[in-house]
Scaffold this active site. Structure first.
Site, short mmCIF file in Angstrom:
data_model
loop_
_atom_site.label_atom_id
_atom_site.label_comp_id
_atom_site.label_asym_id
_atom_site.label_seq_id
_atom_site.Cartn_x
_atom_site.Cartn_y
_atom_site.Cartn_z
N PHE A 30 -8.54 -18.22 -10.10
CA PHE A 30 -9.94 -18.60 -10.20
C PHE A 30 -10.37 -19.26 -8.91
O PHE A 30 -9.62 -20.04 -8.32
CB PHE A 30 -10.18 -19.60 -11.34
CG PHE A 30 -9.95 -19.05 -12.70
CD1 PHE A 30 -10.48 -17.82 -13.08
CD2 PHE A 30 -9.23 -19.77 -13.63
CE1 PHE A 30 -10.28 -17.33 -14.35
CE2 PHE A 30 -9.02 -19.29 -14.91
CZ PHE A 30 -9.54 -18.06 -15.27
N GLU A 31 -11.62 -19.06 -8.52
CA GLU A 31 -12.07 -19.59 -7.25
C GLU A 31 -12.18 -21.11 -7.25
O GLU A 31 -12.30 -21.71 -6.19
CB GLU A 31 -13.39 -18.94 -6.82
CG GLU A 31 -14.58 -19.28 -7.64
CD GLU A 31 -15.85 -18.55 -7.15
OE1 GLU A 31 -15.77 -17.35 -6.88
OE2 GLU A 31 -16.90 -19.19 -7.07
#
Lengths: 318, 273, 318, 273
Positions: free
Chosen positions: B70-71
């Site tokens: 996930f960013e």
């Protein structure tokens, strides 16, 4: 928002009192460290560790014309526009959160040309803070090239790499005048130990010319020193420490509370029909009428706070 | 290509009519079809919503060793059913993760080449796979200011991309109003020429079919249609000429097992209604 | 040792099996992952977390002609020269440690031209690994300029900054073929949690094309997942995990043992008069004669090990 | 300059003869004189040996809020008496520190401008304060290959420098064999011209006196002599012309208190023999 010369950057740092000293003060005192027109960077990301208590204090203090930067801006961006505290926000994404759709307040201000939303890629924002943290004028990177985002970004330059001949993007350093960062715990000197996701906060603290920490609790310097490898923001970068429990409400603080979803729904509802009037009403009710931070939390409501707290501990209950 | 098709659970149209499939929503179809494109051992940068659901579905079916990023800075999490995160930046994303790093560092993993697939939704896409999530209308005086790129530009610049989106003519346009996240730019070698030699559009998954890109021109083309979708239908929903091979493949419909997993993950139907 | 093109770097990464899988093997098996002539980076710094067990295994395996890089090289540099495992070392400082003076073995090999000690500034070494970790061809920096070190460094270039007009140094990325890193604990997949000083290890693991971890102990993946913010090296970068208690002896491992000072004195004595013969005798006695790592530790001696262990816990006894 | 002299505990020579000082070694003299140059609230990047001893001495006398940094990645430690670290990279350096970071990041603090003073020893220094710790003789065929720069080059490039070293003619040379750590290079503006606009040599502390640099030419000059040292003596121990003002200051000798602290810190006399 140009890149500082190295000598100017060094002189600004040298002029600060960077010694190990007590920096504890109130939200109101800390708000006086921010001047209208400055560049303010916000720690956290989307609905996590947003420095809401400090934003609340700045809006109440009537600060205006800030340039504000953040990795990803949520509702605090709406409120900065609507209060006039800022009319220029630099970020990679701007809206309350995916589940609430596009921010109507952001749309109202930007589409009418009354406020600017300067868009950079997420990594570009991160590397701009990192360049600022490292004391160099730029970082080289490999995205944003070829895109419309690059066409509209202010000050990025391409370089033919002297080593490989490849096309690189150089993004200019950001050295914000002030960084506002909310943490789980720090000592009176500003040594902060963050749990979980650190976002861009560590680079941001090193890049900024001043740092205001709000913290869920102040711990002793002795406690910090027992685990110095957990200190993520060093005292020497910090100018103010403010103890504010639930200081990022209605957003979350890792390990302590999750977002206050019902309150976030309420905000979305209030701004759904007439975004500007809704935002003003929200500001009045939650920002201007309460006399202190506890009053603000009271308006959000005890049940909501307890629920966010219960959900927030889940990461450690697993 | 054959391998890809086989892997994605595609069957040639002439192999016969698919059996009656369990009822499902368009979003569930997107999630299932996307999940099948992911492979065991890959590292996938996923956005919330359909991409995340699809990645978890892949983990629970054919790709248990899939690594999700996930960013927000999360590497290898296991999201709890019913507790889908509202964005990629909250603690729900971090549940039972292998590692947490800063946002900048997880994006740099992408730049370093550690990510196989970038996986996101799209608001507007064009013939060369360029995505717009910034402006509807003229960027200087937009009709709608959209939320912007987030990590989308970085992911699309640096990884092989899967995009999952509804197939509507207003979304599939000849040229996007604004290139937020680069596909193949103006086609041919224009992407590499701009300084983006790696990554690029791999697949676009819609509720009508699965699309790829011509290796030379880099223009979008149909690889497979979902059961019951005709070449005419998909062309009618697309704002530019869309090649459909005569012997186009037809996808296998979602199975009851796949749908059950999706419904366990998102019982409130936040993303799959 | 030129900078890789981006496509070559990506292709090398893509060709690796980066999935979550068991990578536990013996020192001897891990040694087979290193080929003569490759560039090997060593984790730790000076007398801390030196990957001595892996170096010991490589020297025993007869690997030759490695290019070796490290932040600061201690006695392992002498032994790499003397064994023929390496004749080219890149580092910022090379000797056993300040209290033992200039390394006589290093002097013997370099002054006679039989081995090369390529000197970079400490920060340059760090930024070269960092550029490699970030997937860019260089990092900009502001030291080494004007010095003799720059004159002799291979491949650094100056740049007139396109933002400020200042003179900057661009140091080329290092992407070592293999990084050898010793850690306090990791799981079977290679998720490593480091305590205390991390040196250049985190960037090094991201920069390298292969990583061999030696670890004081292997813990469960469940344990790692309970504190994912403590994971400093991710499994996806790691190719081998070897459990080796006291794996950096006679150097220290933070929180577990301090350097084995008497043994380090012994080495200094053995190499004081005839450095080359002394180093060969040391290699024979401590590297070639023991049949396994426990045998090596036995030769160092139990009393010394217990003493290093006792002193090593002091950081947590305070 | 007056303030500097006063701060450093210097007295004008014409104020009279100093009282009999407690006996001390040359190393102790270096440590005491260096410590007095450090100020409350400063951040000091210290090497092991005399620099570290001097920094701790300053903390325990006039500068309790002095922040010490080690190049191993240590910020604000309190080293335990009798447990001096063998280098700046072992756990002994980290005792009761405020923060630990990577090597690269602690050096970047220097580049970011967070460090006031760099403080190290020197093997060979020249008229413009350039330091050599790499080669004696020709670098291509050296008589002695020395250990090299370590963090020295970075510190000397980016901070105001204090160097503590024995005053010997073979160490104080017209031109160093090799510039490992830059002083003012060839004098004048040559340091800034090379891309080093910040930092530079501030003081050289020796067992004979305290030296500074001419603000224009950047050549070394005497600021003060230790008690009993004449202008002739210091010139005789220096390999280049060394200006000594007629009314040169004389330092206050080490006090019993200062020496007692040093001896508590280094009871085995590893660095102060």
């Amino acid at each position: 928002m140009g890149v500082s010369s190295y000598l100017d950057l060094r002189a600004a740092t040298r002029a600060r009192d960077r010694s190990l000293r007590d920096k504890v003060m109130s939200l109101e005192e800390a708000a006086k460290l921010v001047t209208s027109g400055e560049h303010v960077a916000l720690g956290g990301c989307t609905a996590s560790r947003t420095p809401f208590a400090m934003i609340w204090a700045l809006i109440r203090a009537g600060v205006t014309d800030l340039t504000v930067s953040r990795s990803i801006i949520s509702t605090e961006g709406d409120l900065l526009y609507a209060s006039g505290a800022s009319r220029h926000i630099m970020t990679s994404w701007f809206s309350q959160g995916i589940v609430w759709g596009v921010s109507k307040v952001m749309r109202a201000y930007t589409e009418s040309g009354r406020a600017r939303f300067e868009e950079w890629s997420h990594m570009a924002m991160g590397l701009r803070y990192r360049a600022g943290a490292m004391g160099v004028p730029f970082m080289p990177m490999r995205s944003m090239l070829g895109s419309g985002v690059l066409d509209r970004a202010e000050g990025a330059k391409t370089l033919e790499c002297p080593f490989t001949g490849e096309t690189l993007l150089l993004v200019p350093a950001l050295n914000p005048d002030v960084a506002l960062i909310h943490v789980q715990r720090c000592d009176a000197y500003g040594n902060a130990q963050l749990d979980g996701l650190t976002f861009m906060d560590i680079d941001m603290a090193m890049a900024a010319k001043r740092v205001i920490l709000t913290t869920e609790r102040i711990v002793s310097n002795e406690q910090i020193r027992r685990a110095p490898d957990q200190t993520k923001i060093g005292f020497f970068t910090v100018d103010a420490v403010v103890e504010v429990p639930f200081g990022s409400a209605p957003h979350e603080c890792y390990g302590l509370y999750e977002p206050f979803y019902s309150h976030m729904d309420l905000y979305a509802e209030m701004t759904a029909k007439d975004p500007e009037a809704g935002a003003q009403a929200y500001l009045e009710r939650f920002y201007h009428e309460p006399t202190n931070w506890a009053g603000y939390l009271e308006r959000i409501g005890m049940a909501e706070l307890l629920d966010a707290r219960r959900r927030g501990s889940s990461i450690y209950d697993d | 290509m054959t391998t890809d098709l086989a892997h994605a659970g595609l069957a040639r149209a002439d192999l016969g009519v698919a059996p009656a499939a369990p009822a499902h929503t368009a979003s569930e179809l997107l999630a299932v079809m996307s999940a099948r494109l992911l492979r065991e051992g890959q590292t996938v940068f996923a956005g919330v919503g359909i991409p995340l659901l699809a990645a978890i579905l892949a983990q629970r079916t054919h790709a248990p060793g899939l690594t999700i990023l996930f960013e927000g800075g999360v590497i290898g999490p296991f999201v709890e059913p019913g507790k889908l995160p509202p964005s990629t930046n909250e603690q729900r994303c971090t549940r039972r993760a292998n590692m947490l790093v800063s946002i900048t560092d997880v994006l740099l993993m992408l730049q370093r080449g550690y990510v196989d697939v970038g996986f996101m939704g799209g608001a507007q896409i064009d013939r060369y796979g360029n995505l717009n999530s910034s402006f509807i209308g003229d960027a200087d005086a937009p009709k709608i200011r959209l939320p912007g790129t987030g990590g989308g530009n970085d992911i699309a610049s640096l990884a092989d991309m899967i995009v999952a989106m509804k197939h509507e003519k207003r979304r599939f346009v000849e040229k996007v109003d604004f290139v937020t996240s680069p596909g193949f730019l103006r086609g041919g070698s224009s992407r590499a020429d701009a300084g983006l030699p790696a990554g690029g559009m791999f697949r676009v998954v819609t509720d009508l079919g699965i699309l790829g890109f011509d290796p030379e021109s880099r223009a979008m083309m149909v690889l497979a249609l979902h059961p019951g979708v005709s070449a005419e239908t998909i062309r009618a929903h697309t704002g530019f000429p869309l090649p459909v091979p005569d012997d186009v493949a037809v996808t296998e419909p979602p199975t009851a097992g796949e749908l059950a997993i999706l419904r366990e993950l998102d019982p409130a139907r936040l993303y799959t209604a």
